[in-house]
Design a protein around this motif. Structure first.
Motif, PDB file in Angstrom:
ATOM      1  N   GLY A   1      -1.634  -7.191   8.714  1.00 58.09           N
ATOM      2  CA  GLY A   1      -2.222  -7.383   7.340  1.00 58.09           C
ATOM      3  C   GLY A   1      -3.280  -8.800   7.208  1.00 58.09           C
ATOM      4  N   LYS A   2      -3.900  -9.028   8.245  1.00 61.38           N
ATOM      5  CA  LYS A   2      -4.500 -10.231   8.060  1.00 61.38           C
ATOM      6  C   LYS A   2      -6.083  -9.866   7.166  1.00 61.38           C
ATOM      7  CE  LYS A   2      -5.351 -10.347  12.538  1.00 61.38           C
ATOM      8  NZ  LYS A   2      -4.516  -9.134  12.670  1.00 61.38           N
ATOM      9  N   THR A   3      -6.367  -8.795   7.618  1.00 63.03           N
ATOM     10  CA  THR A   3      -7.679  -8.406   6.803  1.00 63.03           C
ATOM     11  C   THR A   3      -7.682  -8.335   5.546  1.00 63.03           C
ATOM     12  OG1 THR A   3      -8.846  -7.318   8.658  1.00 63.03           O
ATOM     13  CG2 THR A   3      -9.518  -6.477   6.482  1.00 63.03           C
ATOM     14  N   THR A   4      -6.093  -7.607   5.021  1.00 63.95           N
ATOM     15  CA  THR A   4      -5.529  -7.580   3.878  1.00 63.95           C
ATOM     16  C   THR A   4      -5.686  -8.707   3.110  1.00 63.95           C
ATOM     17  OG1 THR A   4      -4.094  -5.684   4.438  1.00 63.95           O
ATOM     18  CG2 THR A   4      -3.430  -6.862   2.449  1.00 63.95           C
TER      19      THR A   4
ATOM     20  N   SER B   1      -2.330  -6.953  15.698  1.00 65.30           N
ATOM     21  CA  SER B   1      -3.232  -6.227  14.947  1.00 65.30           C
ATOM     22  C   SER B   1      -2.310  -5.229  14.128  1.00 65.30           C
ATOM     23  CB  SER B   1      -3.719  -5.060  16.177  1.00 65.30           C
ATOM     24  OG  SER B   1      -4.411  -4.331  15.801  1.00 65.30           O
ATOM     25  N   GLY B   2      -2.866  -5.044  12.934  1.00 63.85           N
ATOM     26  CA  GLY B   2      -2.305  -4.318  11.982  1.00 63.85           C
ATOM     27  C   GLY B   2      -1.128  -5.103  11.216  1.00 63.85           C
TER      28      GLY B   2
ATOM     29  N   GLU C   1     -12.498 -11.754  12.258  1.00 64.14           N
ATOM     30  CA  GLU C   1     -12.941 -11.630  13.735  1.00 64.14           C
ATOM     31  C   GLU C   1     -14.443 -11.751  14.209  1.00 64.14           C
ATOM     32  OE1 GLU C   1     -10.544  -8.536  15.552  1.00 64.14           O
ATOM     33  OE2 GLU C   1      -8.987  -8.918  14.061  1.00 64.14           O
TER      34      GLU C   1
ATOM     35  N   ARG D   1       3.913  -7.140  10.910  1.00 66.31           N
ATOM     36  CA  ARG D   1       3.736  -6.364   9.474  1.00 66.31           C
ATOM     37  C   ARG D   1       5.423  -6.287   8.925  1.00 66.31           C
ATOM     38  NH1 ARG D   1       1.177  -2.204  10.828  1.00 66.31           N
ATOM     39  NH2 ARG D   1       2.964  -1.058  11.349  1.00 66.31           N
TER      40      ARG D   1
ATOM     41  N   GLN E   1     -15.199  -7.617   9.844  1.00 66.71           N
ATOM     42  CA  GLN E   1     -14.822  -7.040  10.949  1.00 66.71           C
ATOM     43  C   GLN E   1     -15.927  -5.937  11.383  1.00 66.71           C
ATOM     44  OE1 GLN E   1     -10.726  -5.951  10.939  1.00 66.71           O
ATOM     45  NE2 GLN E   1     -10.379  -6.098  13.300  1.00 66.71           N
TER      46      GLN E   1
ATOM     47  N   HIS F   1      -8.030 -13.331  17.047  1.00 64.21           N
ATOM     48  CA  HIS F   1      -6.808 -12.935  17.907  1.00 64.21           C
ATOM     49  C   HIS F   1      -6.656 -14.055  19.165  1.00 64.21           C
ATOM     50  CE1 HIS F   1      -5.444  -9.430  16.205  1.00 64.21           C
ATOM     51  NE2 HIS F   1      -6.722  -8.739  16.164  1.00 64.21           N
TER      52      HIS F   1
ATOM     53  N   TYR G   1       0.937  -1.258   0.036  1.00 65.16           N
ATOM     54  CA  TYR G   1       0.088  -0.097  -0.138  1.00 65.16           C
ATOM     55  C   TYR G   1       0.843   1.245  -0.180  1.00 65.16           C
ATOM     56  CZ  TYR G   1      -4.148  -2.549   1.614  1.00 65.16           C
ATOM     57  OH  TYR G   1      -5.249  -3.447   1.693  1.00 65.16           O
TER      58      TYR G   1
HETATM   59  N1  LIG Z   1      -6.344   0.793   1.778  1.00 63.19           N
HETATM   60  C1  LIG Z   1      -5.076   1.021   2.832  1.00 63.19           C
HETATM   61  N2  LIG Z   1      -4.327   1.899   2.234  1.00 63.19           N
HETATM   62  C2  LIG Z   1      -3.015   1.929   2.840  1.00 63.19           C
HETATM   63  N3  LIG Z   1      -2.816   1.225   3.856  1.00 63.19           N
HETATM   64  C3  LIG Z   1      -3.379   0.165   4.118  1.00 63.19           C
HETATM   65  C4  LIG Z   1      -4.894  -0.018   3.679  1.00 63.19           C
HETATM   66  N4  LIG Z   1      -5.483  -1.134   4.186  1.00 63.19           N
HETATM   67  C5  LIG Z   1      -4.797  -1.464   5.399  1.00 63.19           C
HETATM   68  N5  LIG Z   1      -3.633  -0.802   5.386  1.00 63.19           N
HETATM   69  C6  LIG Z   1      -2.586  -0.975   6.381  1.00 63.19           C
HETATM   70  O1  LIG Z   1      -2.105  -2.293   5.928  1.00 63.19           O
HETATM   71  C7  LIG Z   1      -1.677  -2.739   7.397  1.00 63.19           C
HETATM   72  C8  LIG Z   1      -2.459  -4.148   7.504  1.00 63.19           C
HETATM   73  O2  LIG Z   1      -3.737  -3.818   7.695  1.00 63.19           O
HETATM   74  P1  LIG Z   1      -4.816  -4.994   8.133  1.00 63.19           P
HETATM   75  O3  LIG Z   1      -6.107  -4.326   8.171  1.00 63.19           O
HETATM   76  O4  LIG Z   1      -4.698  -6.157   7.068  1.00 63.19           O
HETATM   77  O5  LIG Z   1      -4.410  -5.458   9.565  1.00 63.19           O
HETATM   78  P2  LIG Z   1      -5.159  -6.608  10.370  1.00 63.19           P
HETATM   79  O6  LIG Z   1      -4.200  -7.545  10.591  1.00 63.19           O
HETATM   80  O7  LIG Z   1      -6.405  -7.214  10.072  1.00 63.19           O
HETATM   81  O8  LIG Z   1      -5.298  -5.800  11.945  1.00 63.19           O
HETATM   82  P3  LIG Z   1      -6.417  -5.984  12.932  1.00 63.19           P
HETATM   83  O9  LIG Z   1      -6.228  -7.300  13.779  1.00 63.19           O
HETATM   84  O10 LIG Z   1      -6.364  -4.903  13.853  1.00 63.19           O
HETATM   85  O11 LIG Z   1      -7.712  -5.898  12.388  1.00 63.19           O
HETATM   86  C9  LIG Z   1      -1.962  -1.765   8.526  1.00 63.19           C
HETATM   87  O12 LIG Z   1      -0.718  -1.164   8.844  1.00 63.19           O
HETATM   88  C10 LIG Z   1      -2.807  -0.639   7.712  1.00 63.19           C
HETATM   89  O13 LIG Z   1      -2.577   0.548   8.120  1.00 63.19           O
END
Ligand SMILES: Nc1ncnc2c1ncn2[C@@H]1O[C@H](COP(=O)(O)OP(=O)(O)OP(=O)(O)O)[C@@H](O)[C@H]1O
Ligand SMILES: [Mg+2]
Lengths: 275, 278
Positions: A49-52, A46-47, A166, A217, A87, A199, A17
């Motif tokens: 990249g799982k949701t990604t 948290s943060g 989640e 990350r 989520q 989590h 990103y």
């Molecule tokens: N559209 C976007 N543009 C820029 N950065 C992004 C975007 N979406 C996510 N990120 C970044 O990517 C990283 C991972 O985000 P993600 O949502 O995948 O985390 P996660 O593992 O699901 O966290 P959580 O457990 O808190 O839900 C984060 O640092 C976030 O800031």
């Protein structure tokens, strides 16, 4: 019952990103299979990249490098064979509980007639304990109830895959346990291939056939654990020495990654120039 | 705040009051009293000013003389015909303006590029006061009814289009993503998700446009209107008939208030599903 042998496959997937830390890399070289009837849990800080990752499988984004495929076809768009529980739930605020659950069944892709819809809706209302709230609007529901509505809505269209981000995050610990058994029960009735983000080590161990540990990350896979307990499972699994041993092992690994992510996030905040 | 326990004596709807404001919990007569009280204060101030000196009394008609004048004009039907002419103009102009603004608002709300290009243009036209446009309107469209309606359409369009696209551009992507993952086609997405989410903004836009419409009315009726509350006021002004001027103002104010009230009721029914700050 659907019996296709299709898999969702991540092959050397990286996601970047613009503007994110680590030079923008959020996912680094992840390869992962979600096979027929598998229940795969992703655990990571948290943060990380799982949701990604889940969004790639859902078809809401595409990888910067590598490929995400379903039955050897690249995933480029969402599809009704891949149900998603987000989520943030995304329960439609203008529709009643019933209207939400049957939403997918009123679309051309999964259209059912009113009688069939009523049967399906009633089934999930009962399963989710939402029977008394059939006509309630979401703004009168608790967070946990909304989460159950989102779950029922995803199940109602009977997808082959279920991608859950989640889904029990907003539930209290007791309701969570009830939902775990409910989910196992549903799996017994209509086996789906599940990708679950959580989590909770306990949740992952109790529900999954495979646990994938994700690093701080950028997300990399640090360990894959095949969970040895046979389905159907019940509460007694949690008391076995194997469960206790795996729980302790996973907890230690997970804690290390979570701590690492925390250190990085704090360092990035204090010294943004080093990002 | 009216949330104190002592005011919460209503037995009929206390069970269902979870989402109601303090006001909704009051007993009926207290509610009426509260609604009427600011008006009573205004009437009091009005009478008091008249009592301060004879000079003021000459410039401000008494409440009873305004009411008397109203009664007379009601009897001979002139008030009703002025009122009807203005109300139809406002309704027609605002409806047309909002109807035109809806597709424009959707397009601008949906496409960030279009929004960036068009926002300065919209702000340019939005800033022009309708009254300043009237000479041009007369040159291009004459002095008939179309010119008057057009001024109202103009005002309604430019105010509502901004409200609309601001609202539509803020629609949460989560709902769109959910619908897509449930199998919605692009058309289904628009009809089943975007439209319901846009409806509150359409209603807000209509409300704002209606207010602006009444504000613009008098200007539009400067275009040699024979009928209408605005023209009634202007004609009365040239004869120094203060009672009639006041009467016209009250008619405009109360009609606008009533229309707004009806729109709010309609909104509550149509988009009561929205989460609200109490
Ligand atoms: N559209 C976007 N543009 C820029 N950065 C992004 C975007 N979406 C996510 N990120 C970044 O990517 C990283 C991972 O985000 P993600 O949502 O995948 O985390 P996660 O593992 O699901 O966290 P959580 O457990 O808190 O839900 C984060 O640092 C976030 O800031
Ligand atoms: Mg997440």
């Amino acid at each position: 019952m659907m019996t296709s042998e299709r898999e969702i496959q991540f092959r050397n997937v990286s996601v970047r990103y613009a503007g994110a830390p680590n030079d923008g890399w959020v996912v680094r070289n992840v390869s992962l299979d979600l096979g027929r009837g598998e229940f795969v849990s992703l655990i990571g800080p948290s943060g990380c990249g799982k949701t990604t990752l889940l969004k790639l499988a859902a078809g809401m984004s595409t990888p910067t490098q590598g490929s995400v495929t379903l039955g050897s076809q690249p995933i480029t768009a969402p599809g009704p064979e891949r149900g998603v529980v987000f989520q943030e739930y995304g329960v439609f605020p203008w529709l009643s509980v019933r209207g939400n659950i049957e939403f997918g069944l009123t679309l051309a892709a999964n259209r059912r007639d009113a009688a069939e819809r009523a049967v399906i809706v009633d089934k999930y209302l009962a399963l989710m304990g939402l029977g008394d709230f059939r006509d309630a609007l979401p703004n009168t529901l608790s967070g946990g109830m909304r989460q159950r509505v989102a779950l029922a809505r995803a199940y109602a269209v009977n997808p082959e895959f279920l991608l859950m981000d989640e889904p029990f995050g907003a539930l209290d610990a007791q309701t969570r346990l009830v939902m775990h058994d409910l989910l196992l029960d549903l799996q017994r009735q209509e086996e789906k291939s599940v990708l679950l983000i959580t989590h909770s080590v306990d949740e992952a161990l109790y529900l999954s056939s495979k646990i994938v540990l994700v690093s701080a990350r950028p997300a990399r896979i640090t360990e894959i654990i095949e969970v040895p307990f046979a389905y159907p499972r019940d509460e007694s699994v949690r008391a076995t020495s194997e469960f206790v041993r795996l729980h302790a092992h996973l907890r230690a690994r997970v804690m290390a990654e979570y701590a690492q992510q925390q250190r990085e996030d704090i360092a990035n905040t204090l010294h943004p120039e080093n990002r | 705040m009216l949330k104190s326990k002592s005011l919460n004596l209503d037995d009929s709807d206390s069970a269902g009051c979870r989402t109601r404001s303090g006001f909704g919990r009051l007993r009926a007569w207290r509610r009426v009293a509260l609604l009427v009280s600011p008006w009573l204060v205004l009437l009091l101030i009005w009478s008091a000013i008249r009592m301060v000196s004879d000079k003021y009394a000459g410039l401000i008609p008494s409440i009873s003389s305004v009411l008397g004048q109203g009664y007379e004009l009601l009897l001979d039907g002139t008030l009703a015909s002025h009122w009807a002419a203005s109300t139809l103009r406002v309704l027609g102009g605002v409806t047309l303006g909002v109807l035109l603004a809806i597709p424009a608002g959707f397009a601008l709300g949906w496409y960030a590029g279009a929004r960036r290009v068009m926002t300065p243009v919209l702000n340019f036209f939005r800033a022009l006061p309708p009254i300043a446009l009237i000479p041009l309107m007369i040159v291009y469209f004459g002095i008939g009814e179309p010119a008057k309606i057009l001024v109202l359409v103009y005002a309604a369009f430019f105010t509502s289009v901004v409200v609309l696209y601001e609202g539509i551009s803020r629609i949460q992507p989560i709902y769109i993503n959910v619908a897509r993952t449930l199998g919605a086609s692009e058309r289904e997405l628009f009809v089943r998700v975007i439209l319901p989410l846009a409806l509150p903004h359409v209603l807000t836009a209509s409300r704002v446009a209606l207010g602006v419409g009444w504000m613009t009315l008098v200007a539009s009726e400067l275009i040699s209107a024979q009928q209408g509350l605005g023209s009634m006021i202007q004609i009365a002004a040239s004869y120094f008939q203060l009672e009639t001027i006041y009467l016209g103002l009250f008619s405009i104010g109360f009609t606008a208030m009533l229309m707004d009230f009806l729109l709010v009721r309609l909104s509550a029914r149509l988009v009561g599903w929205q989460e609200q700050v109490k």
